[in-house]
Enzyme design. Structure first.
Site, mmCIF file in Angstrom:
data_model
loop_
_atom_site.group_PDB
_atom_site.id
_atom_site.type_symbol
_atom_site.label_atom_id
_atom_site.label_comp_id
_atom_site.label_asym_id
_atom_site.label_seq_id
_atom_site.Cartn_x
_atom_site.Cartn_y
_atom_site.Cartn_z
ATOM 1 N N TYR A 49 45.363 35.176 56.609
ATOM 2 C CA TYR A 49 44.848 36.558 56.665
ATOM 3 C C TYR A 49 45.363 37.300 57.904
ATOM 4 O O TYR A 49 45.520 38.523 57.867
ATOM 5 C CB TYR A 49 43.312 36.570 56.556
ATOM 6 C CG TYR A 49 42.873 36.203 55.154
ATOM 7 C CD1 TYR A 49 42.894 37.145 54.126
ATOM 8 C CD2 TYR A 49 42.507 34.907 54.830
ATOM 9 C CE1 TYR A 49 42.550 36.801 52.828
ATOM 10 C CE2 TYR A 49 42.153 34.550 53.539
ATOM 11 C CZ TYR A 49 42.182 35.508 52.536
ATOM 12 O OH TYR A 49 41.854 35.163 51.245
ATOM 13 N N ARG A 52 48.549 38.660 56.590
ATOM 14 C CA ARG A 52 48.300 39.777 55.659
ATOM 15 C C ARG A 52 47.936 41.050 56.438
ATOM 16 O O ARG A 52 48.322 42.155 56.104
ATOM 17 C CB ARG A 52 47.164 39.453 54.677
ATOM 18 C CG ARG A 52 47.318 38.202 53.816
ATOM 19 C CD ARG A 52 48.266 38.431 52.646
ATOM 20 N NE ARG A 52 49.650 38.534 53.058
ATOM 21 C CZ ARG A 52 50.405 37.510 53.503
ATOM 22 N NH1 ARG A 52 49.917 36.307 53.588
ATOM 23 N NH2 ARG A 52 51.654 37.703 53.871
ATOM 24 N N GLN A 82 39.730 46.892 43.958
ATOM 25 C CA GLN A 82 39.745 45.433 44.135
ATOM 26 C C GLN A 82 40.628 45.070 45.321
ATOM 27 O O GLN A 82 40.723 43.920 45.696
ATOM 28 C CB GLN A 82 40.298 44.765 42.879
ATOM 29 C CG GLN A 82 39.424 44.970 41.661
ATOM 30 C CD GLN A 82 40.191 44.628 40.380
ATOM 31 O OE1 GLN A 82 40.232 43.498 39.945
ATOM 32 N NE2 GLN A 82 40.812 45.626 39.790
ATOM 33 N N ASN A 83 41.283 46.071 45.883
ATOM 34 C CA ASN A 83 42.231 45.800 46.972
ATOM 35 C C ASN A 83 41.507 45.649 48.298
ATOM 36 O O ASN A 83 40.505 46.320 48.559
ATOM 37 C CB ASN A 83 43.261 46.930 47.077
ATOM 38 C CG ASN A 83 44.085 47.044 45.811
ATOM 39 O OD1 ASN A 83 44.095 46.118 45.000
ATOM 40 N ND2 ASN A 83 44.763 48.160 45.627
ATOM 41 N N ASP A 85 43.204 46.186 51.106
ATOM 42 C CA ASP A 85 43.897 47.052 52.069
ATOM 43 C C ASP A 85 43.098 48.335 52.303
ATOM 44 O O ASP A 85 42.092 48.592 51.629
ATOM 45 C CB ASP A 85 45.337 47.357 51.602
ATOM 46 C CG ASP A 85 45.391 48.177 50.309
ATOM 47 O OD1 ASP A 85 44.765 49.255 50.264
ATOM 48 O OD2 ASP A 85 46.076 47.746 49.349
ATOM 49 N N HIS A 100 36.219 43.522 46.626
ATOM 50 C CA HIS A 100 36.634 42.193 47.078
ATOM 51 C C HIS A 100 36.780 42.086 48.594
ATOM 52 O O HIS A 100 37.452 41.189 49.084
ATOM 53 C CB HIS A 100 37.950 41.795 46.380
ATOM 54 C CG HIS A 100 37.786 41.585 44.906
ATOM 55 N ND1 HIS A 100 38.828 41.579 44.014
ATOM 56 C CD2 HIS A 100 36.666 41.379 44.161
ATOM 57 C CE1 HIS A 100 38.366 41.368 42.787
ATOM 58 N NE2 HIS A 100 37.059 41.260 42.848
ATOM 59 N N GLY A 165 46.741 50.078 37.965
ATOM 60 C CA GLY A 165 47.378 48.917 38.589
ATOM 61 C C GLY A 165 46.529 47.677 38.704
ATOM 62 O O GLY A 165 46.552 47.015 39.740
ATOM 63 N N THR A 166 45.793 47.366 37.652
ATOM 64 C CA THR A 166 45.075 46.082 37.655
ATOM 65 C C THR A 166 45.267 45.395 36.316
ATOM 66 O O THR A 166 45.237 46.049 35.274
ATOM 67 C CB THR A 166 43.566 46.249 37.964
ATOM 68 O OG1 THR A 166 42.913 45.001 37.699
ATOM 69 C CG2 THR A 166 42.896 47.351 37.178
ATOM 70 N N SER A 167 45.455 44.070 36.375
ATOM 71 C CA SER A 167 45.663 43.314 35.137
ATOM 72 C C SER A 167 44.349 43.146 34.366
ATOM 73 O O SER A 167 44.359 42.670 33.242
ATOM 74 C CB SER A 167 46.265 41.947 35.465
ATOM 75 O OG SER A 167 45.450 41.283 36.413
HETATM 76 P P1 OAD Z 1 47.187 41.671 39.485
HETATM 77 O O1 OAD Z 1 48.351 41.172 40.281
HETATM 78 O O2 OAD Z 1 46.482 40.740 38.572
HETATM 79 O O3 OAD Z 1 47.680 42.888 38.575
HETATM 80 C C1 OAD Z 1 48.494 43.898 39.089
HETATM 81 C C2 OAD Z 1 48.721 44.936 38.024
HETATM 82 O O4 OAD Z 1 49.480 45.964 38.620
HETATM 83 C C3 OAD Z 1 49.504 44.426 36.788
HETATM 84 O O5 OAD Z 1 48.870 44.911 35.611
HETATM 85 C C4 OAD Z 1 50.879 45.072 36.991
HETATM 86 O O6 OAD Z 1 51.507 45.394 35.752
HETATM 87 C C5 OAD Z 1 50.507 46.348 37.731
HETATM 88 N N1 OAD Z 1 51.582 46.944 38.538
HETATM 89 C C6 OAD Z 1 52.685 46.367 39.086
HETATM 90 N N2 OAD Z 1 53.410 47.280 39.745
HETATM 91 C C7 OAD Z 1 52.779 48.468 39.604
HETATM 92 C C8 OAD Z 1 53.033 49.806 40.053
HETATM 93 N N3 OAD Z 1 54.101 50.122 40.774
HETATM 94 N N4 OAD Z 1 52.151 50.774 39.699
HETATM 95 C C9 OAD Z 1 51.041 50.473 38.960
HETATM 96 N N5 OAD Z 1 50.752 49.247 38.524
HETATM 97 C C10 OAD Z 1 51.612 48.256 38.834
HETATM 98 O O7 OAD Z 1 46.194 42.361 40.524
HETATM 99 P P2 OAD Z 1 44.659 42.760 40.357
HETATM 100 O O8 OAD Z 1 44.340 43.124 38.955
HETATM 101 O O9 OAD Z 1 44.348 43.740 41.428
HETATM 102 O O10 OAD Z 1 41.091 39.070 44.147
HETATM 103 O O11 OAD Z 1 43.965 41.383 40.708
HETATM 104 C C11 OAD Z 1 42.573 41.328 40.735
HETATM 105 C C12 OAD Z 1 42.099 40.382 41.806
HETATM 106 O O12 OAD Z 1 42.708 39.104 41.648
HETATM 107 C C13 OAD Z 1 42.486 40.786 43.209
HETATM 108 O O13 OAD Z 1 41.591 41.696 43.777
HETATM 109 C C14 OAD Z 1 42.456 39.490 43.946
HETATM 110 C C15 OAD Z 1 43.146 38.633 42.935
HETATM 111 O O14 OAD Z 1 42.961 37.307 43.046
HETATM 112 C C16 OAD Z 1 40.704 38.563 45.319
HETATM 113 O O15 OAD Z 1 41.446 38.451 46.276
HETATM 114 C C17 OAD Z 1 39.278 38.167 45.340
#
Ligand code: OAD
Length: 224
Positions: A49, A52, A82-83, A85, A100, A165-167
């Protein structure tokens, strides 16, 4: 209400989680983001961290963060992120709820209410005022997500719900879409061909954040 994930910060130079073979900056997630990892090797977790935090301080908000801040000129916007930052805050968003945790904060490992701002390295032996080791103010896998209690009512009341931007695979955050109302306008912005959540009235903008958010914000700010 805007739900953001790692993808919104990708164009600021912060890597997303699920596109690097299951590793987070070359570490297994369980080693650096779980209570077991902390128990097994505190020095490794603290160092991870610290790295990071250094990386974050060199990054800047991008067009998508700034566009969401501009939305505040017309709407009462809450960002649920969820970020870990602080790029939404640096771009000017005033209501940001971190589901988070936050990279620029540390907390006591015996009292979760003792939270401290932190922009520097933390090492083994750095203690809170009650004498316990400081730990990252991050919600690790297997830990509760207390901010969900604040997030759910915000989602229930939202007229417009934007996801960027979240999966949508990590719960409980991913489940927030299910608290929207039928008539809520819903938008999802992501450049991948992800499976879309099954909620009514969802519109998909298949673009990266800087393009898709800018487009949608312009549309929302100019429509009557
Ligand atoms: P992920 O890495 O699972 O998903 C990232 C998403 O962003 C995917 O759907 C990508 O297609 C998309 N992406 C990539 N580049 C992009 C761009 N330029 N513009 C927009 N979208 C883009 O990340 P999260 O869904 O945030 O938890 O993950 C959720 C949680 O899992 C995080 O908060 C973290 C992780 O483990 C903890 O640390 C507790």
């Amino acid at each position: 209400m805007v739900l953001t994930g790692a993808g919104i910060s990708a164009e600021s130079g912060i890597k997303t989680f699920r596109d690097s073979g299951g590793l987070w900056e070359n570490h297994r997630v369980e080693d650096v983001a779980s209570p077991e990892g902390w128990h097994n090797d505190r020095a490794l977790v603290l160092n991870f961290y610290n790295e990071r935090r250094k990386q974050l301080l060199e990054c800047k908000p991008n067009r998508a963060h700034y566009a969401l801040a501009e939305l505040q000129t017309k709407f009462d916007v809450t960002i649920i992120t969820q970020n870990v930052d602080d790029l939404h805050e640096r771009a000017g968003s005033s209501k940001v709820l971190h589901l988070h945790g936050e990279l620029l904060k540390m907390r006591s490992s015996v009292d979760e209410h003792l939270v401290y701002d932190c922009q520097h390295d933390i090492l083994e032996g750095d203690k809170c005022e009650r004498g316990s080791q400081l730990r990252p103010h991050i919600v690790w896998f297997g830990e509760a997500v207390p901010m969900m209690d604040e997030a759910i009512p915000v989602v229930r009341q939202a007229d417009i719900f934007i996801v960027v931007g979240t999966s949508l695979v990590v719960y409980p955050a991913a489940g927030l879409v299910n608290y929207t109302n039928y008539e809520t306008q819903k938008w999802l912005i992501d450049p991948s061909d992800m499976p879309l959540p099954r909620v009514p009235n969802l519109k998909f903008i298949n673009e990266k954040a800087t393009v898709g958010v800018d487009y949608l914000v312009n549309q929302l700010l100019t429509e009557e």
